[in-house]
Write an enzyme that holds these catalytic residues in place. Structure first.
Site, mmCIF file in Angstrom:
data_model
loop_
_atom_site.group_PDB
_atom_site.id
_atom_site.type_symbol
_atom_site.label_atom_id
_atom_site.label_comp_id
_atom_site.label_asym_id
_atom_site.label_seq_id
_atom_site.Cartn_x
_atom_site.Cartn_y
_atom_site.Cartn_z
ATOM 1 N N HIS A 176 -22.309 7.171 -59.950
ATOM 2 C CA HIS A 176 -21.534 7.541 -60.775
ATOM 3 C C HIS A 176 -21.785 9.312 -60.116
ATOM 4 O O HIS A 176 -21.000 10.190 -59.772
ATOM 5 C CB HIS A 176 -21.546 7.443 -61.625
ATOM 6 C CG HIS A 176 -20.851 6.664 -62.563
ATOM 7 N ND1 HIS A 176 -21.414 5.465 -62.451
ATOM 8 C CD2 HIS A 176 -19.368 6.033 -61.915
ATOM 9 C CE1 HIS A 176 -20.303 4.420 -63.596
ATOM 10 N NE2 HIS A 176 -19.430 4.705 -62.704
ATOM 11 N N ARG A 203 -17.018 1.623 -52.629
ATOM 12 C CA ARG A 203 -18.683 1.512 -52.040
ATOM 13 C C ARG A 203 -18.806 0.303 -50.558
ATOM 14 O O ARG A 203 -19.231 0.874 -50.093
ATOM 15 C CB ARG A 203 -19.734 0.677 -53.156
ATOM 16 C CG ARG A 203 -19.717 1.750 -54.496
ATOM 17 C CD ARG A 203 -20.371 1.013 -55.938
ATOM 18 N NE ARG A 203 -18.341 0.579 -56.137
ATOM 19 C CZ ARG A 203 -18.817 -0.844 -56.973
ATOM 20 N NH1 ARG A 203 -19.855 -0.428 -58.418
ATOM 21 N NH2 ARG A 203 -17.713 -1.364 -57.931
ATOM 22 N N LYS A 249 -11.162 -4.329 -72.013
ATOM 23 C CA LYS A 249 -13.133 -3.698 -72.156
ATOM 24 C C LYS A 249 -13.325 -4.317 -73.334
ATOM 25 O O LYS A 249 -13.509 -3.213 -74.988
ATOM 26 C CB LYS A 249 -13.238 -3.368 -70.680
ATOM 27 C CG LYS A 249 -12.600 -3.282 -69.553
ATOM 28 C CD LYS A 249 -13.116 -2.263 -68.995
ATOM 29 C CE LYS A 249 -12.735 -3.065 -67.231
ATOM 30 N NZ LYS A 249 -13.333 -1.402 -66.671
ATOM 31 N N SER A 262 -22.574 -0.168 -62.972
ATOM 32 C CA SER A 262 -22.843 -0.377 -63.824
ATOM 33 C C SER A 262 -23.119 -2.062 -64.696
ATOM 34 O O SER A 262 -24.136 -1.940 -65.515
ATOM 35 C CB SER A 262 -21.599 0.687 -65.405
ATOM 36 O OG SER A 262 -21.238 1.388 -65.211
HETATM 37 O O1 PNS Z 1 -15.021 2.431 -64.868
HETATM 38 P P1 PNS Z 1 -13.980 1.574 -64.461
HETATM 39 O O2 PNS Z 1 -13.344 0.848 -65.323
HETATM 40 O O3 PNS Z 1 -12.977 0.928 -62.844
HETATM 41 O O4 PNS Z 1 -12.375 2.427 -65.270
HETATM 42 C C1 PNS Z 1 -10.983 1.974 -64.919
HETATM 43 C C2 PNS Z 1 -10.652 3.017 -65.389
HETATM 44 C C3 PNS Z 1 -11.067 3.551 -66.667
HETATM 45 C C4 PNS Z 1 -9.756 4.526 -64.645
HETATM 46 C C5 PNS Z 1 -8.825 2.652 -65.504
HETATM 47 O O5 PNS Z 1 -9.106 1.220 -66.810
HETATM 48 C C6 PNS Z 1 -7.833 3.158 -66.477
HETATM 49 O O6 PNS Z 1 -7.424 4.517 -65.831
HETATM 50 N N1 PNS Z 1 -7.204 3.168 -67.781
HETATM 51 C C7 PNS Z 1 -6.004 4.240 -68.141
HETATM 52 C C8 PNS Z 1 -5.105 2.935 -68.861
HETATM 53 C C9 PNS Z 1 -4.217 3.620 -67.269
HETATM 54 O O7 PNS Z 1 -3.669 4.270 -66.787
HETATM 55 N N2 PNS Z 1 -4.288 1.872 -67.025
HETATM 56 C C10 PNS Z 1 -3.550 2.102 -65.430
HETATM 57 C C11 PNS Z 1 -4.370 2.779 -64.521
HETATM 58 S S1 PNS Z 1 -2.773 1.585 -63.066
#
Ligand code: PNS
Length: 162
Positions: free
Chosen positions: A17, A90, A41, A128
């Protein structure tokens, strides 16, 4: 002012990150690192802990701000007047999920254009989840995460090598 948001769970932030934030900070005037307080989550660390570790890890980069957010990312993009969403790629395995999310975000807001960056080659295998797995079983994580995270993992899981 060209502001980009870099959203994620950051549970916890890793060197991968960090590599991405550094790259984004060179491309945009401000990078908003947005920690999702995501009820779907079950994170290891609370939003407050993640905020603390992330802020400490990014202390040396001037044009970075860290926040915790709830709800839709597309809304945050509009509220914070961002011109881009930063996500890391990645491997090919990341692509499908990222592709779907990028297009959904753009559907939700025309402003939500996603820019993909690749981390340093050193960290392409890092996530992570894998860091937590190693730490949980007493493996060494010192070289994989920022100091603030390493200390927190030690506190949580104790020391000891595999
Ligand atoms: O690090 P991650 O867990 O892959 O991140 C995922 C994240 C937080 C970017 C995604 O779950 C998110 O944007 N959550 C906010 C809710 C939202 O907008 N969901 C729809 C995305 S299409």
């Amino acid at each position: 002012m060209r502001r980009a948001v870099y959203p994620g769970s950051f549970d916890p932030i890793t060197n991968g990150h960090l590599s991405l934030v550094r790259r984004a900070a060179l491309l945009f005037d401000e990078v908003l690192v947005a920690i999702a307080d995501n009820s779907t989550k079950e994170p290891l660390f609370s939003p407050e802990e993640r905020m603390e570790m992330t802020t400490a890890a990014l202390a040396g980069i001037d044009n970075v701000r860290v926040i915790v957010f709830e709800g839709l990312l597309a809304k945050l993009v509009e509220q914070e007047k961002c011109c881009a969403i930063i996500r890391g790629l990645r491997a090919i395995s990341d692509f499908e999920y990222e592709f779907q999310m990028a297009l959904m975000n753009r559907k939700l807001s025309h402003q939500a254009e996603t820019v993909f960056l690749m981390p340093s080659l050193n960290w392409v295998y890092l996530s992570s989840s894998i860091v937590k797995e190693v730490a949980r079983h007493g493996g060494e994580t010192k070289t994989l995460v920022p100091k603030s995270v390493y200390e927190k993992l030690q506190e949580r899981f104790g020391s000891g090598k595999v």
